[in-house]
Every structure is written in structure tokens, then in C-alpha cells.
Design a protein around this motif. Sequence first.
Motif, PDB file in Angstrom:
ATOM      1  N   PHE A 162     -17.990  29.190  20.920  1.00  0.00           N
ATOM      2  CA  PHE A 162     -19.046  30.125  21.287  1.00  0.00           C
ATOM      3  C   PHE A 162     -18.510  31.556  21.246  1.00  0.00           C
ATOM      4  CE2 PHE A 162     -20.348  26.203  23.484  1.00  0.00           C
ATOM      5  CZ  PHE A 162     -21.635  26.070  22.985  1.00  0.00           C
ATOM      6  N   HIS A 163     -19.303  32.443  20.647  1.00  0.00           N
ATOM      7  CA  HIS A 163     -18.896  33.847  20.580  1.00  0.00           C
ATOM      8  C   HIS A 163     -18.827  34.465  21.968  1.00  0.00           C
ATOM      9  CE1 HIS A 163     -18.370  37.849  18.922  1.00  0.00           C
ATOM     10  NE2 HIS A 163     -19.349  38.283  19.704  1.00  0.00           N
ATOM     11  N   LEU A 164     -19.637  33.944  22.902  1.00  0.00           N
ATOM     12  CA  LEU A 164     -19.646  34.472  24.258  1.00  0.00           C
ATOM     13  C   LEU A 164     -18.302  34.264  24.951  1.00  0.00           C
ATOM     14  CD1 LEU A 164     -21.549  35.928  26.166  1.00  0.00           C
ATOM     15  CD2 LEU A 164     -22.258  33.717  27.075  1.00  0.00           C
ATOM     16  N   ALA A 165     -17.579  33.218  24.561  1.00  0.00           N
ATOM     17  CA  ALA A 165     -16.246  32.992  25.124  1.00  0.00           C
ATOM     18  C   ALA A 165     -15.315  34.144  24.765  1.00  0.00           C
ATOM     19  CB  ALA A 165     -15.683  31.660  24.619  1.00  0.00           C
ATOM     20  N   HIS A 166     -15.470  34.665  23.555  1.00  0.00           N
ATOM     21  CA  HIS A 166     -14.666  35.811  23.125  1.00  0.00           C
ATOM     22  C   HIS A 166     -14.996  37.035  23.976  1.00  0.00           C
ATOM     23  CE1 HIS A 166     -12.810  38.791  20.493  1.00  0.00           C
ATOM     24  NE2 HIS A 166     -13.973  39.420  20.450  1.00  0.00           N
ATOM     25  N   ALA A 167     -16.291  37.247  24.256  1.00  0.00           N
ATOM     26  CA  ALA A 167     -16.697  38.388  25.076  1.00  0.00           C
ATOM     27  C   ALA A 167     -16.161  38.240  26.500  1.00  0.00           C
ATOM     28  CB  ALA A 167     -18.223  38.494  25.099  1.00  0.00           C
ATOM     29  N   HIS A 184     -17.666  40.613  39.809  1.00  0.00           N
ATOM     30  CA  HIS A 184     -18.857  40.692  38.964  1.00  0.00           C
ATOM     31  C   HIS A 184     -18.621  41.517  37.705  1.00  0.00           C
ATOM     32  CE1 HIS A 184     -21.831  38.735  41.613  1.00  0.00           C
ATOM     33  NE2 HIS A 184     -21.004  39.127  42.570  1.00  0.00           N
ATOM     34  N   TYR A 185     -17.355  41.741  37.360  1.00  0.00           N
ATOM     35  CA  TYR A 185     -17.069  42.455  36.117  1.00  0.00           C
ATOM     36  C   TYR A 185     -16.988  41.458  34.970  1.00  0.00           C
ATOM     37  CZ  TYR A 185     -14.623  45.003  32.471  1.00  0.00           C
ATOM     38  OH  TYR A 185     -14.275  45.556  31.264  1.00  0.00           O
ATOM     39  N   ASP A 186     -17.890  41.577  34.028  1.00  0.00           N
ATOM     40  CA  ASP A 186     -17.904  40.718  32.852  1.00  0.00           C
ATOM     41  C   ASP A 186     -18.957  41.247  31.889  1.00  0.00           C
ATOM     42  OD1 ASP A 186     -17.338  38.646  31.114  1.00  0.00           O
ATOM     43  OD2 ASP A 186     -17.451  37.089  32.641  1.00  0.00           O
ATOM     44  N   HIS A 187     -18.954  40.690  30.688  1.00  0.00           N
ATOM     45  CA  HIS A 187     -20.038  40.976  29.752  1.00  0.00           C
ATOM     46  C   HIS A 187     -21.357  40.582  30.418  1.00  0.00           C
ATOM     47  CE1 HIS A 187     -22.711  40.494  26.287  1.00  0.00           C
ATOM     48  NE2 HIS A 187     -21.881  41.287  25.626  1.00  0.00           N
ATOM     49  N   ILE A 189     -24.135  39.186  29.577  1.00  0.00           N
ATOM     50  CA  ILE A 189     -24.649  37.836  29.310  1.00  0.00           C
ATOM     51  C   ILE A 189     -23.750  36.783  29.955  1.00  0.00           C
ATOM     52  CG2 ILE A 189     -25.257  36.171  27.519  1.00  0.00           C
ATOM     53  CD1 ILE A 189     -25.893  38.470  25.678  1.00  0.00           C
ATOM     54  N   ALA A 190     -22.438  36.983  29.856  1.00  0.00           N
ATOM     55  CA  ALA A 190     -21.501  36.057  30.497  1.00  0.00           C
ATOM     56  C   ALA A 190     -21.686  36.080  32.008  1.00  0.00           C
ATOM     57  CB  ALA A 190     -20.066  36.429  30.131  1.00  0.00           C
ATOM     58  N   HIS A 191     -21.877  37.259  32.566  1.00  0.00           N
ATOM     59  CA  HIS A 191     -22.129  37.369  34.002  1.00  0.00           C
ATOM     60  C   HIS A 191     -23.406  36.641  34.385  1.00  0.00           C
ATOM     61  CE1 HIS A 191     -23.837  39.348  37.614  1.00  0.00           C
ATOM     62  NE2 HIS A 191     -22.586  39.358  38.019  1.00  0.00           N
ATOM     63  N   PHE A 192     -24.437  36.765  33.584  1.00  0.00           N
ATOM     64  CA  PHE A 192     -25.707  36.078  33.846  1.00  0.00           C
ATOM     65  C   PHE A 192     -25.502  34.564  33.874  1.00  0.00           C
ATOM     66  CE2 PHE A 192     -29.544  33.977  32.301  1.00  0.00           C
ATOM     67  CZ  PHE A 192     -30.508  34.485  33.168  1.00  0.00           C
TER      68      PHE A 192
END
Length: 316
Positions: A162-167, A184-187, A189-192
Motif C-alpha cells: 500500500f502506498h499509504l504505508a510509505h506515507a 497525532h502526527y501523521d499523514h 489519511i493515515a491518521h484517519f
Amino acid sequence: MLYLFPFTTSLNFLFFWLTWTTLVLSHSPLRVELFGTAATRLLFYLFPSTLFFVFDVLFPSASASIKAQGQIALPTGHKRRKLGGTEIWIAAWSILNIILSISAQAIVEYTLTKILRVKSAIKVSVRLPYPWALLVDLVRGFILREVLTYVLHRFILHNPRFHLAHAHQVWYHSLRAPWPLTCHYDHPIAHFIWKFIPVYLPAAIFRFHMITYMVFVAVVSLEEVISHCGYASVPAGFLLGRVARRADLHVISGGEGNYSIWGMLDWLGGSTIEVRTEDTPEESEVEVEEAIRRAVEESKRRVTQPRNRTRRRKDL
């Protein structure tokens, strides 16, 4: 004086019920829900996290002496280094992600009640939940949250397909170690996925009363504050101290394990990173620095791999 205790308790409960009733009857359910969620996050997460953050910045030497990972767990990474734009950027994004989460909650509730014309996900009513019902909802809410956190965190945010894993790796795992306000620091979408869904979805499935949801969010917020404060000694010692050390090791290892919060699912899934207690503080700090160096190198390797593959494809 003991005979006054039941009377005082009853009086306080009556005052709370009157205040809650006035609030519910004078405002829309959506406004009550959003205001209650925002106030709970502000009081139980942002306020204590900001206090810890300010303490770390103003008194770095004193803070480093009580950090489990030493000065590495300071926002600046060193007690002699001044606060820079990177740390401010991380803190600002953490706060922004919380605002985005509350906005997502508002969109869901508005869609349900105004567009689909169905019941809201969170129950807002004058009638208060019974203590036993509140406790049952909290227990099953935390169990489902633990399962969702483990599954989403491990199999989506740490799945290289998943590309989100890279983010997630570039954002959250760019941290040297957890420090206040980084939970709560994250991309976005990843945070969501691994911060908003595991908290909101259990409440929606079991349709928590708003009071129950506020208690749920308050406990989660305090847990997040303690797990990312970085201090060696934390309140509620064994339980929350264990959660804090698990968060430390997850970040320092670059995400090699400790995907759940409390650790039971990691134990069952074989993804636990053991907490070593026999090392001296000097040995622990050397191991932490080495682990951070390896994690940074691994993160750079993961970042450059997609670029190299793209170049090869262009050459072909």
C-alpha cells in the motif's frame, strides 16, 4: 460529617443533570456532540500535551533526565539544540489532524441525520446512561478499538503493497522517538485510518450515549498523552508505563512491531518487541541511538526504492 457525603453526591449529580439537560435542550444534537468532543480533546489531550511540550522546550536538561530514552526523546533531539521549524511543523500538524478528525465526525453525523434522515451515530439525549451500561460500553469499545488499531496499523500502514504505508513511514516514523504532541502526527489519511476510525467506529457501532463517548475519548486522550510523553515514570505505573515503552520501541524500531496499544494482539500475532530491563541507562541510550540510525537508513532505503524502479522502467 460522613452523613453529608450521600447528600453532597446527590446534589452534585442533580446539578450535572440540570446542566446537561439545559445544554441538550438549548442546542442541536450535532452541536452538542461536536462541542463535547472538542472540549474533551482540548482538556484531556491538547492541554496536558502542550504543558509537557513546553516543559521539554524550556527545561531540556531536567526533562532529559527523566526521559526513558534520554535527550533523544526531547522535541529537538538534544538538550542543547534550540526549537526549530521542524518541531513546530510537527506540533501544528498534530493539532490540525485532531481538527480534521472532528470535522470528519461532523460530516458523518450531518450525512446521517440531515441527508439520509436516520439516527445519529452518537446518541444525544437528556436521559443519562446507567453506570453499568456506561461501563459495559466502555469495555467493549476499548476491546474493539484494540482490534481495529492492530489490524489497520499492521496490515495497512505497515504493508509495503500500500502506498499509504510509505506515507506513514515518511511522516510518523520520521520521528526519532515519541515526544509530547506527536501521537497525532501523521499523514492525514493515515491518521484517519489508525487514530480516528478505531475510536469513532466502536462508538458508532454500539451507539454510545454522548456522555459515554466523552468518557471514552477522555480516557483515550490521557492514554495518548502518557504513551507519547517519553517520561520514564508515568501515572498508573505498570499499565500505562508499559503502553509508553511499547510506543517508544515501535517508533525507535522503525515500525518492526508493537502495532497494538496494550500488546495482547501483538503477543498473539508474534509482533511484540520486548522491553529489556536489564540494561544500564548508558547501554540503553547507545542501543536507542543505533536503532534510530538503522531506522533512518531503512526509511531512506524505502523512499529511494520506488524512485529507482521508476527510473528503470523509463530506461526500458
